[in-house]
Scaffold this active site. Structure first.
Site, PDB file in Angstrom:
ATOM      1  N   LYS A 122      62.544  66.835  33.900  1.00 27.89           N
ATOM      2  CA  LYS A 122      62.332  65.562  34.477  1.00 27.89           C
ATOM      3  C   LYS A 122      63.479  65.099  35.580  1.00 27.89           C
ATOM      4  O   LYS A 122      63.012  64.952  36.666  1.00 27.89           O
ATOM      5  CB  LYS A 122      62.494  64.249  33.444  1.00 27.89           C
ATOM      6  CG  LYS A 122      61.470  64.322  32.287  1.00 27.89           C
ATOM      7  CD  LYS A 122      61.583  63.118  31.429  1.00 27.89           C
ATOM      8  CE  LYS A 122      62.716  63.060  30.692  1.00 27.89           C
ATOM      9  NZ  LYS A 122      63.199  63.980  29.728  1.00 27.89           N
ATOM     10  N   ARG A 173      61.088  54.937  26.850  1.00 24.82           N
ATOM     11  CA  ARG A 173      61.220  55.946  25.654  1.00 24.82           C
ATOM     12  C   ARG A 173      60.654  55.635  24.268  1.00 24.82           C
ATOM     13  O   ARG A 173      60.613  56.377  23.262  1.00 24.82           O
ATOM     14  CB  ARG A 173      62.848  56.036  25.574  1.00 24.82           C
ATOM     15  CG  ARG A 173      63.600  57.382  24.975  1.00 24.82           C
ATOM     16  CD  ARG A 173      63.609  58.525  25.670  1.00 24.82           C
ATOM     17  NE  ARG A 173      64.733  59.478  25.505  1.00 24.82           N
ATOM     18  CZ  ARG A 173      65.483  59.771  26.500  1.00 24.82           C
ATOM     19  NH1 ARG A 173      65.317  59.506  27.699  1.00 24.82           N
ATOM     20  NH2 ARG A 173      66.584  60.636  26.006  1.00 24.82           N
ATOM     21  N   ARG A 226      72.144  74.712  29.281  1.00 24.05           N
ATOM     22  CA  ARG A 226      72.174  73.734  30.309  1.00 24.05           C
ATOM     23  C   ARG A 226      73.618  73.247  30.214  1.00 24.05           C
ATOM     24  O   ARG A 226      74.253  73.190  29.306  1.00 24.05           O
ATOM     25  CB  ARG A 226      71.687  72.646  30.037  1.00 24.05           C
ATOM     26  CG  ARG A 226      71.425  71.606  31.127  1.00 24.05           C
ATOM     27  CD  ARG A 226      70.256  70.730  31.227  1.00 24.05           C
ATOM     28  NE  ARG A 226      69.979  69.583  30.361  1.00 24.05           N
ATOM     29  CZ  ARG A 226      69.262  68.657  30.027  1.00 24.05           C
ATOM     30  NH1 ARG A 226      68.103  68.724  31.014  1.00 24.05           N
ATOM     31  NH2 ARG A 226      69.391  67.805  29.571  1.00 24.05           N
ATOM     32  N   ARG A 251      77.155  69.201  27.376  1.00 23.27           N
ATOM     33  CA  ARG A 251      76.852  67.773  26.995  1.00 23.27           C
ATOM     34  C   ARG A 251      77.189  67.555  25.559  1.00 23.27           C
ATOM     35  O   ARG A 251      76.939  68.885  24.922  1.00 23.27           O
ATOM     36  CB  ARG A 251      75.780  66.979  27.450  1.00 23.27           C
ATOM     37  CG  ARG A 251      75.889  66.464  28.700  1.00 23.27           C
ATOM     38  CD  ARG A 251      74.229  66.007  29.241  1.00 23.27           C
ATOM     39  NE  ARG A 251      73.488  65.531  28.239  1.00 23.27           N
ATOM     40  CZ  ARG A 251      72.262  65.249  28.570  1.00 23.27           C
ATOM     41  NH1 ARG A 251      71.870  65.580  29.910  1.00 23.27           N
ATOM     42  NH2 ARG A 251      71.502  64.862  27.569  1.00 23.27           N
ATOM     43  N   ARG A 302      67.315  65.334  18.811  1.00 25.69           N
ATOM     44  CA  ARG A 302      66.832  64.699  19.968  1.00 25.69           C
ATOM     45  C   ARG A 302      65.070  65.105  20.024  1.00 25.69           C
ATOM     46  O   ARG A 302      64.500  64.479  20.499  1.00 25.69           O
ATOM     47  CB  ARG A 302      67.356  65.081  21.201  1.00 25.69           C
ATOM     48  CG  ARG A 302      68.585  64.367  21.596  1.00 25.69           C
ATOM     49  CD  ARG A 302      69.729  65.007  22.308  1.00 25.69           C
ATOM     50  NE  ARG A 302      69.007  65.180  23.872  1.00 25.69           N
ATOM     51  CZ  ARG A 302      69.496  66.284  24.690  1.00 25.69           C
ATOM     52  NH1 ARG A 302      70.325  67.051  23.875  1.00 25.69           N
ATOM     53  NH2 ARG A 302      68.976  66.435  25.887  1.00 25.69           N
TER      54      ARG A 302
HETATM   55  P1  ADP Z   1      67.443  63.999  27.349  1.00 26.44           P
HETATM   56  O1  ADP Z   1      67.762  65.243  28.170  1.00 26.44           O
HETATM   57  O2  ADP Z   1      67.535  64.009  25.904  1.00 26.44           O
HETATM   58  O3  ADP Z   1      66.233  63.545  27.909  1.00 26.44           O
HETATM   59  P2  ADP Z   1      68.670  61.785  28.860  1.00 26.44           P
HETATM   60  O4  ADP Z   1      69.775  62.122  29.566  1.00 26.44           O
HETATM   61  O5  ADP Z   1      67.686  61.315  29.287  1.00 26.44           O
HETATM   62  O6  ADP Z   1      68.749  63.194  27.899  1.00 26.44           O
HETATM   63  O7  ADP Z   1      69.396  60.904  27.732  1.00 26.44           O
HETATM   64  C1  ADP Z   1      70.451  61.247  26.933  1.00 26.44           C
HETATM   65  C2  ADP Z   1      70.654  60.168  25.775  1.00 26.44           C
HETATM   66  O8  ADP Z   1      70.747  58.897  26.166  1.00 26.44           O
HETATM   67  C3  ADP Z   1      69.383  60.026  24.751  1.00 26.44           C
HETATM   68  O9  ADP Z   1      69.634  60.851  23.831  1.00 26.44           O
HETATM   69  C4  ADP Z   1      69.761  58.524  24.137  1.00 26.44           C
HETATM   70  O10 ADP Z   1      70.548  58.489  23.316  1.00 26.44           O
HETATM   71  C5  ADP Z   1      70.197  57.805  25.536  1.00 26.44           C
HETATM   72  N1  ADP Z   1      69.003  57.174  26.226  1.00 26.44           N
HETATM   73  C6  ADP Z   1      68.778  57.540  27.472  1.00 26.44           C
HETATM   74  N2  ADP Z   1      67.558  56.944  27.933  1.00 26.44           N
HETATM   75  C7  ADP Z   1      67.310  55.950  26.711  1.00 26.44           C
HETATM   76  C8  ADP Z   1      66.292  55.095  26.764  1.00 26.44           C
HETATM   77  N3  ADP Z   1      65.455  54.821  27.406  1.00 26.44           N
HETATM   78  N4  ADP Z   1      66.230  54.277  25.358  1.00 26.44           N
HETATM   79  C9  ADP Z   1      67.243  54.594  24.448  1.00 26.44           C
HETATM   80  N5  ADP Z   1      68.066  55.653  24.458  1.00 26.44           N
HETATM   81  C10 ADP Z   1      68.251  56.455  25.720  1.00 26.44           C
END
Ligand code: ADP
Length: 229
Positions: free
Chosen positions: A26, A101, A140, A175, A186
């Site tokens: 994404k 989400r 990553r 990370r 996740r």
């Molecule tokens: P991913 O690679 O898992 O898509 P993100 O960078 O989008 O990672 O998000 C990292 C973390 O931040 C998620 O695992 C969650 O804990 C939190 N997070 C991000 N966006 C949201 C959201 N829209 N709702 C709830 N938690 C979120």
């Protein structure tokens, strides 16, 4: 009634949601699109990681959830998004990356966009095989500078030999939520809470499903889907 409000004037800017499992690409696609049309990428993950690093109240509340691979509560996310979507840079259009989400977040977004009189053009689902996702996530690396956050991959896009970001020179890190345990969590959270959004937006007739692992191809498909808007 479609998600978009029909009475809104057709504009030349794009407002889009990117759906897809963690590691589906994404962030990469969002960067390609914003470079192309000047819209802004809004990544709730980046915003939250920035807040954790800066030690703000929001960061303190979010940190534990994030490190376990759990979702941050919807109410915190909606507070962030309500103010973020009203910042001036959003006037050029936006790409939502990692938000919504959950179904409650999607419902709340719908209400928020109606309140702000903003039309949503497209929801893209990046459909990537699980094996590809697992490989991508474990390899990553991310720039530790909150205002850069460039993404690297130790196989296909390595940082400098001494582990620094090629853009800003900050250390490139793995990370905390990219350990095998957190990744598994996740992906489970994604299947349970986020995957139902695919059907949600299918019903709104605004979803474009793309099964490809090539950024170039995905970009082309999105351009085509937007043409008809
Ligand atoms: P991913 O690679 O898992 O898509 P993100 O960078 O989008 O990672 O998000 C990292 C973390 O931040 C998620 O695992 C969650 O804990 C939190 N997070 C991000 N966006 C949201 C959201 N829209 N709702 C709830 N938690 C979120």
């Amino acid at each position: 009634m479609l998600f978009a409000l029909c009475s809104f004037e057709k504009e030349d800017i794009m407002r889009m949601i990117l759906l897809g499992a963690p590691g589906a690409g994404k962030g990469t696609i969002a960067k390609l699109l914003t470079d192309y049309d000047g819209s802004v990428q809004i990544s709730t993950g980046d915003i939250l990681r920035g807040a954790v690093k800066a030690g703000t109240e929001l960061g303190k509340k979010a940190q534990g959830y994030m490190e376990r691979g759990d979702l941050v509560p919807d109410s915190l996310i909606m507070d962030i998004m309500e103010s973020r979507l009203q910042e001036t840079d959003c006037k050029k259009g936006f790409i939502l990356d990692g938000f919504p989400r959950t179904i409650p977040q999607a419902d709340a977004l719908k209400k928020l966009l109606e309140k702000l009189k903003l039309r949503l053009d497209l929801v893209v689902n990046l459909d990537v095989p699980r094996a590809v996702i697992l490989d991508r996530l474990t390899t990553r690396r991310t720039c530790s500078n909150p205002s850069c956050q460039e993404i690297y991959n130790i196989k296909s896009k390595p940082p400098t030999p001494d582990g620094k970001c090629k853009k800003c020179g900050s250390p490139v890190i793995q990370r905390a939520d990219e350990t095998e345990e957190a990744i598994t969590k996740r992906l489970e959270t994604y299947n349970e809470k986020t995957a139902p959004l695919i059907q949600y937006y299918q019903k709104e007739r605004i979803l474009k499903n793309i099964s490809s692992t090539s950024s170039e191809e995905i970009f082309k498909h999105i351009q085509e889907a937007l043409k008809g808007k």
